[in-house]
Design a protein around this motif. Sequence first.
Motif, PDB file in Angstrom:
ATOM      1  N   PRO A  14     -35.085 -76.049  77.260  1.00  0.00           N
ATOM      2  CA  PRO A  14     -35.692 -76.570  78.485  1.00  0.00           C
ATOM      3  C   PRO A  14     -36.881 -77.504  78.225  1.00  0.00           C
ATOM      4  O   PRO A  14     -37.477 -78.011  79.159  1.00  0.00           O
ATOM      5  CB  PRO A  14     -36.151 -75.294  79.202  1.00  0.00           C
ATOM      6  N   MET A  15     -37.205 -77.700  76.937  1.00  0.00           N
ATOM      7  CA  MET A  15     -38.358 -78.538  76.593  1.00  0.00           C
ATOM      8  C   MET A  15     -38.246 -78.983  75.136  1.00  0.00           C
ATOM      9  O   MET A  15     -37.415 -78.498  74.387  1.00  0.00           O
ATOM     10  CB  MET A  15     -39.655 -77.757  76.788  1.00  0.00           C
ATOM     11  N   VAL A  16     -39.106 -79.917  74.756  1.00  0.00           N
ATOM     12  CA  VAL A  16     -39.207 -80.381  73.375  1.00  0.00           C
ATOM     13  C   VAL A  16     -40.148 -79.446  72.624  1.00  0.00           C
ATOM     14  O   VAL A  16     -41.144 -78.992  73.182  1.00  0.00           O
ATOM     15  CB  VAL A  16     -39.769 -81.830  73.346  1.00  0.00           C
ATOM     16  N   GLY A  17     -39.826 -79.130  71.379  1.00  0.00           N
ATOM     17  CA  GLY A  17     -40.702 -78.283  70.582  1.00  0.00           C
ATOM     18  C   GLY A  17     -40.004 -77.787  69.338  1.00  0.00           C
ATOM     19  O   GLY A  17     -39.013 -78.366  68.894  1.00  0.00           O
ATOM     20  N   THR A  18     -40.504 -76.699  68.780  1.00  0.00           N
ATOM     21  CA  THR A  18     -39.918 -76.079  67.597  1.00  0.00           C
ATOM     22  C   THR A  18     -39.314 -74.748  68.008  1.00  0.00           C
ATOM     23  O   THR A  18     -39.993 -73.924  68.622  1.00  0.00           O
ATOM     24  CB  THR A  18     -40.992 -75.856  66.508  1.00  0.00           C
ATOM     25  N   PHE A  19     -38.033 -74.548  67.671  1.00  0.00           N
ATOM     26  CA  PHE A  19     -37.315 -73.340  68.077  1.00  0.00           C
ATOM     27  C   PHE A  19     -37.478 -72.237  67.036  1.00  0.00           C
ATOM     28  O   PHE A  19     -37.365 -72.474  65.839  1.00  0.00           O
ATOM     29  CB  PHE A  19     -35.828 -73.648  68.253  1.00  0.00           C
ATOM     30  N   TYR A  20     -37.730 -71.030  67.524  1.00  0.00           N
ATOM     31  CA  TYR A  20     -37.820 -69.853  66.649  1.00  0.00           C
ATOM     32  C   TYR A  20     -36.895 -68.770  67.189  1.00  0.00           C
ATOM     33  O   TYR A  20     -36.877 -68.490  68.386  1.00  0.00           O
ATOM     34  CB  TYR A  20     -39.251 -69.318  66.574  1.00  0.00           C
ATOM     35  N   ILE A  21     -36.138 -68.146  66.293  1.00  0.00           N
ATOM     36  CA  ILE A  21     -35.166 -67.116  66.662  1.00  0.00           C
ATOM     37  C   ILE A  21     -35.794 -65.722  66.717  1.00  0.00           C
ATOM     38  O   ILE A  21     -35.211 -64.788  67.244  1.00  0.00           O
ATOM     39  CB  ILE A  21     -33.958 -67.141  65.681  1.00  0.00           C
ATOM     40  N   ALA A  22     -37.012 -65.557  66.167  1.00  0.00           N
ATOM     41  CA  ALA A  22     -37.681 -64.252  66.107  1.00  0.00           C
ATOM     42  C   ALA A  22     -39.120 -64.392  66.603  1.00  0.00           C
ATOM     43  O   ALA A  22     -39.686 -65.480  66.569  1.00  0.00           O
ATOM     44  CB  ALA A  22     -37.664 -63.729  64.674  1.00  0.00           C
ATOM     45  N   ILE A  43     -33.988 -64.945  74.328  1.00  0.00           N
ATOM     46  CA  ILE A  43     -33.055 -65.316  73.261  1.00  0.00           C
ATOM     47  C   ILE A  43     -33.718 -66.141  72.161  1.00  0.00           C
ATOM     48  O   ILE A  43     -33.125 -66.427  71.145  1.00  0.00           O
ATOM     49  CB  ILE A  43     -31.841 -66.088  73.831  1.00  0.00           C
ATOM     50  N   GLY A  44     -34.961 -66.541  72.376  1.00  0.00           N
ATOM     51  CA  GLY A  44     -35.682 -67.328  71.391  1.00  0.00           C
ATOM     52  C   GLY A  44     -37.008 -67.789  71.955  1.00  0.00           C
ATOM     53  O   GLY A  44     -37.361 -67.486  73.098  1.00  0.00           O
ATOM     54  N   ASN A  53     -43.283 -70.459  74.188  1.00  0.00           N
ATOM     55  CA  ASN A  53     -42.557 -70.329  75.449  1.00  0.00           C
ATOM     56  C   ASN A  53     -41.273 -69.550  75.206  1.00  0.00           C
ATOM     57  O   ASN A  53     -40.405 -69.996  74.459  1.00  0.00           O
ATOM     58  CB  ASN A  53     -42.205 -71.714  76.002  1.00  0.00           C
ATOM     59  N   GLU A  54     -41.163 -68.374  75.838  1.00  0.00           N
ATOM     60  CA  GLU A  54     -39.955 -67.571  75.677  1.00  0.00           C
ATOM     61  C   GLU A  54     -38.804 -68.221  76.432  1.00  0.00           C
ATOM     62  O   GLU A  54     -38.966 -68.662  77.563  1.00  0.00           O
ATOM     63  CB  GLU A  54     -40.172 -66.148  76.201  1.00  0.00           C
ATOM     64  N   ILE A  55     -37.643 -68.295  75.777  1.00  0.00           N
ATOM     65  CA  ILE A  55     -36.432 -68.838  76.385  1.00  0.00           C
ATOM     66  C   ILE A  55     -35.567 -67.644  76.779  1.00  0.00           C
ATOM     67  O   ILE A  55     -35.277 -66.783  75.949  1.00  0.00           O
ATOM     68  CB  ILE A  55     -35.670 -69.761  75.397  1.00  0.00           C
ATOM     69  N   GLU A  56     -35.169 -67.609  78.048  1.00  0.00           N
ATOM     70  CA  GLU A  56     -34.391 -66.479  78.557  1.00  0.00           C
ATOM     71  C   GLU A  56     -32.970 -66.901  78.867  1.00  0.00           C
ATOM     72  O   GLU A  56     -32.708 -68.050  79.214  1.00  0.00           O
ATOM     73  CB  GLU A  56     -35.039 -65.931  79.830  1.00  0.00           C
ATOM     74  N   ALA A  57     -32.050 -65.945  78.759  1.00  0.00           N
ATOM     75  CA  ALA A  57     -30.659 -66.179  79.143  1.00  0.00           C
ATOM     76  C   ALA A  57     -30.619 -66.417  80.652  1.00  0.00           C
ATOM     77  O   ALA A  57     -31.285 -65.706  81.411  1.00  0.00           O
ATOM     78  CB  ALA A  57     -29.794 -64.987  78.766  1.00  0.00           C
ATOM     79  N   GLU A  58     -29.851 -67.404  81.068  1.00  0.00           N
ATOM     80  CA  GLU A  58     -29.761 -67.757  82.488  1.00  0.00           C
ATOM     81  C   GLU A  58     -28.677 -66.963  83.209  1.00  0.00           C
ATOM     82  O   GLU A  58     -28.591 -67.008  84.428  1.00  0.00           O
ATOM     83  CB  GLU A  58     -29.490 -69.254  82.615  1.00  0.00           C
ATOM     84  N   PHE A  59     -27.841 -66.265  82.445  1.00  0.00           N
ATOM     85  CA  PHE A  59     -26.743 -65.478  83.004  1.00  0.00           C
ATOM     86  C   PHE A  59     -26.287 -64.483  81.942  1.00  0.00           C
ATOM     87  O   PHE A  59     -26.664 -64.607  80.783  1.00  0.00           O
ATOM     88  CB  PHE A  59     -25.571 -66.385  83.431  1.00  0.00           C
ATOM     89  N   ASP A  60     -25.496 -63.485  82.349  1.00  0.00           N
ATOM     90  CA  ASP A  60     -24.946 -62.524  81.388  1.00  0.00           C
ATOM     91  C   ASP A  60     -23.939 -63.248  80.497  1.00  0.00           C
ATOM     92  O   ASP A  60     -23.083 -63.987  81.001  1.00  0.00           O
ATOM     93  CB  ASP A  60     -24.233 -61.379  82.114  1.00  0.00           C
TER      94      ASP A  60
END
Length: 86
Positions: A14-22, A43-44, A53-60
Motif C-alpha cells: 500500500p506504500m513505498v518502503g522496505t518490506f519485512y516478513i518478521a 502479514i508483514g 507500518n503493519e500490512i494486514e490481510a484484506e480478506f481470508d
Amino acid sequence: PKENSVNGITINAPMVGTFYIAPSPGAASFVKVGQTVRKGDTIGIIEAMKIMNEIEAEFDCRITKAIVSDGQPVEFGMALFEVEKI
C-alpha cells in the motif's frame, strides 16, 4: 487485491518502503507459504521514513507464494504475496 492473469490474486504494497516478513531480525515470520490467514492478520511490515507500518490481510486467504524477499525495497502496488481466497 489485484487480479493478474499470470499470478492469480495478490496482496500488494500500500506504500513505498522496505518490506519485512518478521517483526524483528531473527524473529519468526508473520506468515509462511501454505499458511491460512484471516482478514486483519498481520502479514508483514513496510518501513517508510523510519515508521513501521503493519500490512494486514484484506480478506481470508491462503498464502501460495511469497513474491518479495525480506528487506527488499517495494513500490506502491507491488505484489507482496500470491494468495488463494478461502
